[in-house]
Design a protein around this motif. Sequence first.
Motif, PDB file in Angstrom:
ATOM      1  N   HIS A 171      15.622  44.962  82.389  1.00  0.00           N
ATOM      2  CA  HIS A 171      16.879  44.368  82.834  1.00  0.00           C
ATOM      3  C   HIS A 171      18.015  45.342  82.546  1.00  0.00           C
ATOM      4  O   HIS A 171      17.844  46.354  81.844  1.00  0.00           O
ATOM      5  CB  HIS A 171      17.122  42.997  82.192  1.00  0.00           C
ATOM      6  CG  HIS A 171      16.959  42.939  80.716  1.00  0.00           C
ATOM      7  ND1 HIS A 171      17.704  43.707  79.833  1.00  0.00           N
ATOM      8  CD2 HIS A 171      16.122  42.201  79.941  1.00  0.00           C
ATOM      9  CE1 HIS A 171      17.365  43.431  78.599  1.00  0.00           C
ATOM     10  NE2 HIS A 171      16.389  42.525  78.630  1.00  0.00           N
ATOM     11  N   ALA A 172      19.200  45.051  83.088  1.00  0.00           N
ATOM     12  CA  ALA A 172      20.311  46.002  83.019  1.00  0.00           C
ATOM     13  C   ALA A 172      20.690  46.343  81.586  1.00  0.00           C
ATOM     14  O   ALA A 172      20.874  47.518  81.240  1.00  0.00           O
ATOM     15  CB  ALA A 172      21.523  45.439  83.769  1.00  0.00           C
ATOM     16  N   ASP A 173      20.811  45.335  80.718  1.00  0.00           N
ATOM     17  CA  ASP A 173      21.197  45.603  79.335  1.00  0.00           C
ATOM     18  C   ASP A 173      20.142  46.433  78.619  1.00  0.00           C
ATOM     19  O   ASP A 173      20.463  47.303  77.801  1.00  0.00           O
ATOM     20  CB  ASP A 173      21.425  44.296  78.578  1.00  0.00           C
ATOM     21  CG  ASP A 173      22.776  43.668  78.891  1.00  0.00           C
ATOM     22  OD1 ASP A 173      23.624  44.363  79.483  1.00  0.00           O
ATOM     23  OD2 ASP A 173      22.972  42.486  78.556  1.00  0.00           O
ATOM     24  N   GLY A 174      18.859  46.171  78.920  1.00  0.00           N
ATOM     25  CA  GLY A 174      17.789  46.938  78.291  1.00  0.00           C
ATOM     26  C   GLY A 174      17.865  48.406  78.641  1.00  0.00           C
ATOM     27  O   GLY A 174      17.723  49.276  77.773  1.00  0.00           O
ATOM     28  N   MET A 175      18.102  48.691  79.900  1.00  0.00           N
ATOM     29  CA  MET A 175      18.148  50.101  80.307  1.00  0.00           C
ATOM     30  C   MET A 175      19.435  50.784  79.860  1.00  0.00           C
ATOM     31  O   MET A 175      19.445  51.984  79.599  1.00  0.00           O
ATOM     32  CB  MET A 175      17.907  50.214  81.804  1.00  0.00           C
ATOM     33  CG  MET A 175      16.441  49.937  82.149  1.00  0.00           C
ATOM     34  SD  MET A 175      15.941  50.412  83.809  1.00  0.00           S
ATOM     35  CE  MET A 175      16.511  48.997  84.737  1.00  0.00           C
ATOM     36  N   ARG A 176      20.508  50.032  79.707  1.00  0.00           N
ATOM     37  CA  ARG A 176      21.713  50.620  79.111  1.00  0.00           C
ATOM     38  C   ARG A 176      21.446  51.009  77.661  1.00  0.00           C
ATOM     39  O   ARG A 176      21.868  52.063  77.199  1.00  0.00           O
ATOM     40  CB  ARG A 176      22.875  49.618  79.172  1.00  0.00           C
ATOM     41  CG  ARG A 176      23.464  49.439  80.558  1.00  0.00           C
ATOM     42  CD  ARG A 176      24.692  48.550  80.488  1.00  0.00           C
ATOM     43  NE  ARG A 176      25.187  48.264  81.831  1.00  0.00           N
ATOM     44  CZ  ARG A 176      25.237  47.056  82.372  1.00  0.00           C
ATOM     45  NH1 ARG A 176      24.823  46.009  81.681  1.00  0.00           N
ATOM     46  NH2 ARG A 176      25.700  46.879  83.595  1.00  0.00           N
ATOM     47  N   SER A 177      20.744  50.137  76.936  1.00  0.00           N
ATOM     48  CA  SER A 177      20.411  50.450  75.547  1.00  0.00           C
ATOM     49  C   SER A 177      19.507  51.672  75.460  1.00  0.00           C
ATOM     50  O   SER A 177      19.663  52.507  74.563  1.00  0.00           O
ATOM     51  CB  SER A 177      19.728  49.242  74.893  1.00  0.00           C
ATOM     52  OG  SER A 177      20.625  48.160  74.777  1.00  0.00           O
ATOM     53  N   ALA A 178      18.555  51.785  76.380  1.00  0.00           N
ATOM     54  CA  ALA A 178      17.686  52.963  76.412  1.00  0.00           C
ATOM     55  C   ALA A 178      18.505  54.224  76.653  1.00  0.00           C
ATOM     56  O   ALA A 178      18.267  55.268  76.035  1.00  0.00           O
ATOM     57  CB  ALA A 178      16.626  52.804  77.501  1.00  0.00           C
ATOM     58  N   SER A 179      19.490  54.133  77.537  1.00  0.00           N
ATOM     59  CA  SER A 179      20.345  55.288  77.812  1.00  0.00           C
ATOM     60  C   SER A 179      21.146  55.692  76.588  1.00  0.00           C
ATOM     61  O   SER A 179      21.316  56.880  76.297  1.00  0.00           O
ATOM     62  CB  SER A 179      21.301  54.970  78.970  1.00  0.00           C
ATOM     63  OG  SER A 179      20.590  54.775  80.169  1.00  0.00           O
TER      64      SER A 179
END
Length: 211
Positions: free
Chosen positions: A116-124
């Motif tokens: 999800h969007a928040d997950g991939m922002r955290s990965a970034s």
Amino acid sequence: MTVPSAEPAGPQMWVRGPTRQQPTAEQVAPQDVATAPRPAAARAGTSTAGGSGRPQRPRREQRGALSAEGLGWVGAHGGAGASTLARVLGGTDLGCAWPDPARGEPARIMLVARTHADGMRSASRALDALREGRHPAGMELVALVLVADAPGRLPLVLANRVRILRSAAPVRRLPWIAAWRTGKETGRLPKQLFRLGALAGTRPDGTGERR
């Protein structure tokens, strides 16, 4: 490990260290950023000595060294799936923090995030921390593991985020596994999980030889 930036530099993340401001690939509003993992030092907390009530600094983490044995799973955010992957594939569940040299935790890690969007922002944000050197000396990112947050194909906007992350780190994707939703970790497993187990040096039942 040095990786190109996948997100703009955000708040200080998991460990303190030197930072560098560099242009990044996309803009994310600070209020949209998911909670970032903690520094390893946060697990130790603080203590008082001599009954003075004066806080003591945590022991310096670099007195130890990361272990060349085993593999650690690090969640880029809460609920990423790192704990489940550690149980199924073997390895050490490090929670949402870089490995701790003082504890001799594994140098080789898998970073885990949901799609999800928040997950991939955290990965970034985590990849930015790696790029800027905000991680323990000797730590090695084996891969970023993106775990599907729902069945079916990703919306285009999220698929584009995956492409950006692929430009910054090796990415392995896991499909939606319905049984895991109800806590069942046995039964038929997807081939992507076996491939991830091979990369981690384990089998999906958690019994293989570690690298």
